[in-house]
Design a protein around this motif. Structure first.
Motif, PDB file in Angstrom:
ATOM      1  N   LEU A 167      39.420  42.983  43.927  1.00  0.00           N
ATOM      2  CA  LEU A 167      39.062  43.491  42.604  1.00  0.00           C
ATOM      3  C   LEU A 167      40.023  44.588  42.168  1.00  0.00           C
ATOM      4  N   LEU A 168      40.363  45.421  43.101  1.00  0.00           N
ATOM      5  CA  LEU A 168      41.296  46.507  42.787  1.00  0.00           C
ATOM      6  C   LEU A 168      42.645  45.926  42.348  1.00  0.00           C
ATOM      7  N   HIS A 169      43.082  44.944  43.070  1.00  0.00           N
ATOM      8  CA  HIS A 169      44.340  44.288  42.698  1.00  0.00           C
ATOM      9  C   HIS A 169      44.231  43.659  41.315  1.00  0.00           C
ATOM     10  N   GLU A 170      43.083  43.073  41.064  1.00  0.00           N
ATOM     11  CA  GLU A 170      42.903  42.399  39.776  1.00  0.00           C
ATOM     12  C   GLU A 170      42.914  43.398  38.625  1.00  0.00           C
ATOM     13  N   VAL A 171      42.293  44.547  38.858  1.00  0.00           N
ATOM     14  CA  VAL A 171      42.268  45.570  37.802  1.00  0.00           C
ATOM     15  C   VAL A 171      43.695  45.967  37.435  1.00  0.00           C
ATOM     16  N   PHE A 172      44.495  46.201  38.432  1.00  0.00           N
ATOM     17  CA  PHE A 172      45.855  46.659  38.127  1.00  0.00           C
ATOM     18  C   PHE A 172      46.726  45.512  37.605  1.00  0.00           C
ATOM     19  N   ALA A 173      46.462  44.325  38.088  1.00  0.00           N
ATOM     20  CA  ALA A 173      47.215  43.193  37.545  1.00  0.00           C
ATOM     21  C   ALA A 173      46.909  43.024  36.059  1.00  0.00           C
ATOM     22  N   ARG A 174      45.641  43.153  35.713  1.00  0.00           N
ATOM     23  CA  ARG A 174      45.263  43.055  34.287  1.00  0.00           C
ATOM     24  C   ARG A 174      45.867  44.203  33.491  1.00  0.00           C
ATOM     25  N   ALA A 175      45.825  45.382  34.096  1.00  0.00           N
ATOM     26  CA  ALA A 175      46.349  46.548  33.387  1.00  0.00           C
ATOM     27  C   ALA A 175      47.834  46.360  33.099  1.00  0.00           C
ATOM     28  N   LEU A 176      48.559  45.876  34.076  1.00  0.00           N
ATOM     29  CA  LEU A 176      50.003  45.677  33.871  1.00  0.00           C
ATOM     30  C   LEU A 176      50.266  44.616  32.809  1.00  0.00           C
ATOM     31  N   LYS A 177      49.425  43.630  32.808  1.00  0.00           N
ATOM     32  CA  LYS A 177      49.613  42.551  31.845  1.00  0.00           C
ATOM     33  C   LYS A 177      49.304  43.006  30.419  1.00  0.00           C
ATOM     34  N   ASN A 178      48.297  43.865  30.303  1.00  0.00           N
ATOM     35  CA  ASN A 178      47.810  44.243  28.968  1.00  0.00           C
ATOM     36  C   ASN A 178      48.164  45.692  28.607  1.00  0.00           C
ATOM     37  N   ILE A 179      49.157  46.228  29.235  1.00  0.00           N
ATOM     38  CA  ILE A 179      49.458  47.643  28.998  1.00  0.00           C
ATOM     39  C   ILE A 179      49.840  47.898  27.544  1.00  0.00           C
ATOM     40  N   ALA A 180      50.332  46.870  26.893  1.00  0.00           N
ATOM     41  CA  ALA A 180      50.730  47.038  25.493  1.00  0.00           C
ATOM     42  C   ALA A 180      49.530  47.297  24.589  1.00  0.00           C
TER      43      ALA A 180
END
Lengths: 229, 505
Positions: A69-82
């Motif tokens: 889950l932690l990995h997923e949170v940051f993966a999503r964050a990196l993807k949607n940082i814009a």
């Protein structure tokens, strides 16, 4: 802006791999991420992962899939940082992403449980020295009760009462208005008290709380609006 | 309370920070001490949970952060968290759901496919039959052609017996609707998955899926007969309501006497169990077998008993046995003749009673005899098939004893005389008028009014005035919701609803 990022970068040579570090505040970190700075993702993780992990634990209890889950949170964050409009509020935004991820996880787990494809049993808490067994048992019971609440109510309750966020922060993390989060909290607390009565390890906590005793005596009759105050 | 929660927040925050930094163990302990000191209800539980969680997170063996970081920076996707059996179960469940959906979808489309499939066709002998065509089998005579057989493309057959006629009124992919107008037919319906066959015989309807049976209807005597050889059918009709028959059973209904009788194969050998319609529709003019008076009396008594329990009782009560009917006072003109006639009626010798009074004696009787005597004589004439004589007697009764239950009984009987199979529109209209006269204003009893109302429903249905029949049925049921006639009207109401649908199809 790339120059600015470079100015805040530092190179660290470890063997044959050169790791490009990053220094700077959250706003600069966001800009670096948007510009594809190679060291920005690691900096983002190192800076905020402990807090995000703590929020996930508050929301879900100790979950075997916590690392995922932690990995997923940051993966999503990196993807949607814009999509982040206020770079200075990066931490709150990450908490919002964590809440979103946790909600999806809760719902997926509910679906799996409904389909009987996964066990109903609550995950046992990992043993750790120096922790009161009664507290571990209370934690297990609390999350067992929270598991019976709707995902949105459970999240509101955990953010407010376990993570200890302010109301507006809870609302922001949940992505709803203040009024909505107040209503959710009221319902969540009322239902939590009703369900917690059946859990003996939680009895001392309920008995010690005048507020919850009142709620219990009301037999779900009140609006529980005090939770929102 | 808010203060407590805020305290929880402060402590949780302090604890979190303490966990975040390895050197904060002392601070964690201090925070926990403060927590324990401030333990109170909500706050205490929240703080305790947060503290315990933070302690667990600070445990050196926890590598959650390291694993997540490694995976994130390596660009790997999240590993599938489902155990092996779940990964197997999910596709299996999906396949199962798809299979169930396909099966249900196919079953749901079955009627549509049946509707769009080619309709069943049929041959009459060797030539193709057309929809609505009347097929008749003539009375036997020397050198006459054999009775035609209707052979349908689905393998079903309708074999008409002599002096019978039928009409195929509907054809579709599932089967056909055949109206047996008169006579008898041996029917074989080839059972298929989508079979739906319906046969009409007078007011009776036989629903078939796949079976072999013999069906007969005599319009003149209103006798219906169904003899099952194989399979199972469902029969609907007046006096019987709805009934299922299986192989070996037989149903005989005599609407003129309001008698129905269902028998199993064990009773087949008895002479009286011979299909009634076979007697009347076998091509020759059969004379009714002469029965002993006791037997006829028993039959009359049976009819009376039937009147009490069946939905559509006879318009007027049948004459009672001699022991039960007090002899009315003889008419002054020819007292002995009338008394003897009434004795015959009481004994069930209706034709003898009828023959005892010639026209002159009848005129005198009509002018002076009491109502009960006239009613008995009218019924005797009717049972002896002297319809015109019966009509004369009932009319006299209606005129002489106006606004009395006897007059209402006469009106009911007159309506019944007009409402016969094959009656013209004018006759049916007359029947309707007579039924309308059976009202409280004309002295009719409640029971008579109820019977008249039910008969109006039946009449409207016979005149194919479906909407009117339904409206009358609703009126009837609003007034009389229970009772034998109500049961019949409810059935008619159901058929009224079904009729337009059948026409559309």
């Amino acid at each position: 802006m790339a120059d600015g990022v470079a100015a805040h970068s530092e190179r660290k040579k470890t063997g044959n791999v050169v790791e490009i570090g990053f220094t700077g505040d959250d706003a600069a970190l966001v800009r670096a991420l948007e510009n594809g700075h190679p060291g920005a993702p690691a900096a983002l993780f190192d800076r905020h992962a402990p807090h995000v992990r703590r929020m996930l634990v508050r929301l879900l209890g100790h979950d075997q899939e916590l690392a995922d889950l932690l990995h997923e949170v940051f993966a999503r964050a990196l993807k949607n940082i814009a999509q982040l409009r206020e770079p200075a509020r990066l931490r709150q935004w990450l908490v919002g992403v964590a809440v979103h991820t946790a909600r999806g996880h809760i719902r997926a787990r509910t679906r799996r449980r409904w389909l009987r494809l996964a066990s109903d049993e609550t995950m046992p808490e990992p043993a750790a020295p120096g922790i009161d067994p009664a507290a571990v048992e209370a934690m297990r019971c609390t999350y067992a009760v929270l598991q019976k609440l709707p995902a949105d109510q459970r999240i509101a309750f955990a953010l407010r009462f376990i993570a200890g966020l302010e109301l507006k922060d809870v609302a922001e993390a949940a992505g709803v208005s203040l009024a909505t989060i107040k209503r959710r909290l009221a319902r969540a607390e009322k239902r939590f008290v009703a369900l917690a009565r059946r859990e003996p390890p939680l009895e001392p906590w309920l008995a010690a709380s005048t507020r919850w005793r009142d709620l219990r005596d009301d037999d779900d009759g009140g609006d529980g609006g005090e939770a929102a105050r | 309370m808010t203060g407590g929660l805020q305290a929880l927040g402060r402590v949780a925050g302090e604890t979190a920070e303490a966990v975040a930094e390895p050197r904060a163990e002392r601070e964690i302990a201090a925070a926990r001490e403060r927590l324990v000191g401030a333990r109170e209800g909500t706050v205490a539980l929240g703080r305790e949970l947060a503290t315990s969680q933070d302690q667990l997170l600070a445990y050196p063996g926890d590598d959650t952060l390291a694993r997540a970081r490694q995976r994130l920076l390596a660009g790997r996707r999240r590993a599938a968290g489902l155990p092996g059996f779940v990964r197997l179960a999910v596709p299996l469940a999906v396949c199962l759901l798809i299979a169930v959906a396909i099966i249900f979808g196919l079953r749901a489309r079955e009627p549509q496919r049946a509707a769009t499939a080619t309709a069943v066709s049929y041959l009459v002998g060797t030539r193709a039959g057309t929809l609505g065509e009347r097929v008749s089998a003539f009375a036997p005579r020397l050198g006459a052609a054999p009775a035609p057989e209707l052979r349908f493309s689905d393998g079903s057959t309708v074999d008409l017996e002599r002096a019978s006629s039928a009409r195929v009124t509907a054809l579709d992919a599932r089967g056909a609707e055949v109206d047996l107008e008169r006579g008898a037919a041996r029917v074989f319906v080839n059972p298929r998955r989508i079979t739906r066959w319906t046969l009409h015989a007078g007011p009776f309807t036989v629903h078939v899926v796949g079976t072999r049976f013999r069906l007969a209807w005599d319009a003149s005597t209103k006798r219906f007969s169904l003899q099952m050889t194989k399979g199972k059918v469902r029969v609907e009709g007046p006096t019987i309501g709805e009934r299922q028959l299986v192989a070996g059973q037989r149903l005989d209904v005599d609407l003129s006497q309001r008698v129905s009788r269902a028998q199993t194969a064990a009773a087949k050998a008895q002479p009286s169990a011979r299909p009634l319609a076979a007697q009347g529709a076998s091509g020759r003019r059969h004379r009714r077998p002469v029965r002993p008076a006791r037997q006829r009396l028993a039959r009359t008594t049976r009819a009376r008993r039937f009147e009490r329990v069946e939905p559509m009782p006879a318009a007027t009560p049948a004459p009672a046995p001699a022991t039960a009917t007090p002899a009315p006072a003889p008419a002054p003109a020819r007292p002995t003749t009338l008394a003897r006639a009434l004795q015959h009626v009481g004994a069930g010798r209706f034709c003898q009673a009828n023959g005892l009074l010639d026209d002159k004696a009848l005129s005198a009787t009509l002018a002076k005899a009491p109502a009960k005597a006239l009613l008995a004589l009218g019924d005797a004439a009717r049972y002896c098939s002297a319809q015109q004589r019966a009509r004369t007697i009932y009319l006299a009764l209606w005129r002489r004893f106006a606004r009395s239950p006897s007059a209402a009984a006469a009106a009911l009987a007159l309506a019944r005389l007009s409402h016969t199979k094959g009656a013209s529109a004018l006759q049916l209209q007359q029947a309707e008028r007579w039924l309308q006269r059976v009202s409280a204003a004309n002295g009719a009893s409640a029971a008579q009014q109820r019977i008249a109302a039910a008969r109006r429903v039946e009449l409207a249905f016979a005149r194919r005035q479906t909407r009117r029949a339904c409206a009358l049925a609703r009126e009837f049921l609003a007034r009389w919701s229970a009772g034998s006639a109500a049961r019949y009207v409810k059935q008619v109401a159901v058929r009224c609803k079904l009729t337009p649908e059948r026409k559309r199809r």
